[in-house]
Write a protein that holds these residues in place. Structure first.
Motif, PDB file in Angstrom:
ATOM      1  N   LYS A  23       2.327   2.753  -4.058  1.00 46.59           N
ATOM      2  CA  LYS A  23       1.199   2.646  -4.798  1.00 46.59           C
ATOM      3  C   LYS A  23       1.459   2.120  -6.262  1.00 46.59           C
ATOM      4  O   LYS A  23       0.635   1.110  -6.733  1.00 46.59           O
ATOM      5  CB  LYS A  23       0.312   3.860  -5.081  1.00 46.59           C
ATOM      6  CG  LYS A  23      -0.114   4.341  -3.759  1.00 46.59           C
ATOM      7  CD  LYS A  23      -0.929   5.605  -4.079  1.00 46.59           C
ATOM      8  CE  LYS A  23      -1.866   5.987  -2.650  1.00 46.59           C
ATOM      9  NZ  LYS A  23      -2.246   7.369  -2.913  1.00 46.59           N
ATOM     10  N   ASP A  24       2.321   2.418  -6.881  1.00 48.19           N
ATOM     11  CA  ASP A  24       2.613   2.145  -8.474  1.00 48.19           C
ATOM     12  C   ASP A  24       3.652   0.939  -8.354  1.00 48.19           C
ATOM     13  O   ASP A  24       3.811   0.422  -9.529  1.00 48.19           O
ATOM     14  CB  ASP A  24       3.108   3.225  -9.125  1.00 48.19           C
ATOM     15  CG  ASP A  24       2.214   4.315  -9.344  1.00 48.19           C
ATOM     16  OD1 ASP A  24       1.032   3.918  -9.438  1.00 48.19           O
ATOM     17  OD2 ASP A  24       2.585   5.276  -9.520  1.00 48.19           O
ATOM     18  N   SER A  66       0.963  -1.158   0.000  1.00 52.01           N
ATOM     19  CA  SER A  66       0.041   0.074  -0.005  1.00 52.01           C
ATOM     20  C   SER A  66       0.675   1.148  -0.011  1.00 52.01           C
ATOM     21  O   SER A  66       0.530   2.265  -0.440  1.00 52.01           O
ATOM     22  CB  SER A  66      -1.045  -0.059   1.045  1.00 52.01           C
ATOM     23  OG  SER A  66      -0.276  -0.058   2.460  1.00 52.01           O
TER      24      SER A  66
END
Length: 61
Positions: free
Chosen positions: A12-13, A9
């Motif tokens: 994100k990418d 988490s």
């Protein structure tokens, strides 16, 4: 063929991709491998010597 993936988490990418005893940290935004391929026990030293160093079949965030 990818056997497992794990998205963290805070990254994100980024997604970790696993196949047999190898992993890659892949970044979707740049469409590049940031780290790897490398042995799972190199990227995840806490797994060294365990059955998971030989391959990861499933993961939960």
């Amino acid at each position: 063929m990818i056997q497992e993936s794990l998205n963290r988490s805070r990254l994100k990418d980024d997604v970790y991709l696993f196949r047999a005893d190898q992993d890659v940290l892949y970044q979707f935004g740049d469409d590049t491998a940031r780290v790897g391929p490398q042995a799972v026990e190199v990227g995840w030293p806490g797994l060294k010597g365990s059955q998971f160093a030989e391959g990861i079949d499933a993961a939960l965030p």
